[in-house]
Design a protein around this motif. Sequence first.
Motif, PDB file in Angstrom:
ATOM      1  N   SER A 117       0.839  -1.212   0.000  1.00  0.00           N
ATOM      2  CA  SER A 117       0.000   0.000   0.000  1.00  0.00           C
ATOM      3  C   SER A 117       0.871   1.258   0.000  1.00  0.00           C
ATOM      4  O   SER A 117       0.545   2.252  -0.657  1.00  0.00           O
ATOM      5  N   ILE A 212      -2.387   1.276   6.054  1.00  0.00           N
ATOM      6  CA  ILE A 212      -3.070   1.010   4.777  1.00  0.00           C
ATOM      7  C   ILE A 212      -4.230   1.968   4.580  1.00  0.00           C
ATOM      8  O   ILE A 212      -4.412   2.534   3.490  1.00  0.00           O
ATOM      9  N   TYR A 216      -4.532   4.823   1.607  1.00  0.00           N
ATOM     10  CA  TYR A 216      -5.614   4.849   0.620  1.00  0.00           C
ATOM     11  C   TYR A 216      -6.461   6.120   0.697  1.00  0.00           C
ATOM     12  O   TYR A 216      -7.111   6.485  -0.276  1.00  0.00           O
TER      13      TYR A 216
END
Length: 309
Positions: A117, A212, A216
């Motif tokens: 990620s 993560i 995102y």
Amino acid sequence: MDIKNNVTTVLILGFQNLHNYKFLLFCLLLLAFCVSLCGNALIIILVSYSKNLKSPMYTFLSQLSLCDLLLSIDSIPSTLHVVLKEGATVSLAGCIIQFIFFVISEGSECLLLTVMSYDRYLAICNPLHYASIMGDGLCYKLSIMAWTPSFMYSLVLSVSISGLNFCGPNIIDHFFCDLSPILDLSCSDVSFVQMETKLLTVPAVVFPFLVIVISYVYIAKAILKMSSLSGRQKAFFTCSSHLTAVCLYYGTVMVAYIFPASLHSLTMNKILTMIYAVVTPSLNPIIYSLRNKDIWKAITNIANKPKWH
């Protein structure tokens, strides 16, 4: 491994209520095992030998495939035996060793998904400097950071479990030597091991998951700011496979290990374990290769490579 106990073998019950469906379940597990072995091995081979897959993203993907391969080899063959025989016996030491290898593969997978990620964050949010930042040096360091903690976690848990007394019963109502079933066999006070496990889930699961999520959030903002529709689509497809794997994996692991056991039944625990220990390693190669043009190109190149006789 010095284990003080009066129990030398453990009876794993498996799925006691599925007598009429054991051959169907066996075939599905065997299929999952074959898909995991072939799919993950293929990705490792492609990344190792294909020139168009020489990038950090595919380096991390090949390591994720290695984790899935180790997890499948550790969990599925024994599960196949348990299902076919409607129960099986295993040595206590062997049961604990299976769990230790499980910790290594699962812990590494958590951290590799986090590293992937971060790699996607750099590629989308800082594309001009991506190549200079994510060089071979940082790539290797991140790989080491993903694998080393899992070995440390397994060492800590193996020492703690080895200090317990096992004096019966010797029955595990599960298809796999997971932590809770092993602790249920102990006649010692296991509260320390349980607390230790909860503390280890913070650096192993919770912190990586937060990284993560934050990655995102920034990726989503960067994609929404893109003026080109094709650029948005490319960025979305690049991240969608990884995000799918993250949701499937972390969703089941967090419910199984972080939420109190009283919130889910024994059957639900078996289903959750089946998802992240059997299903996920089989699906990951499909998820990451289904829409990946680079991987399909590498497969085509190898298939069309001239053979010398």
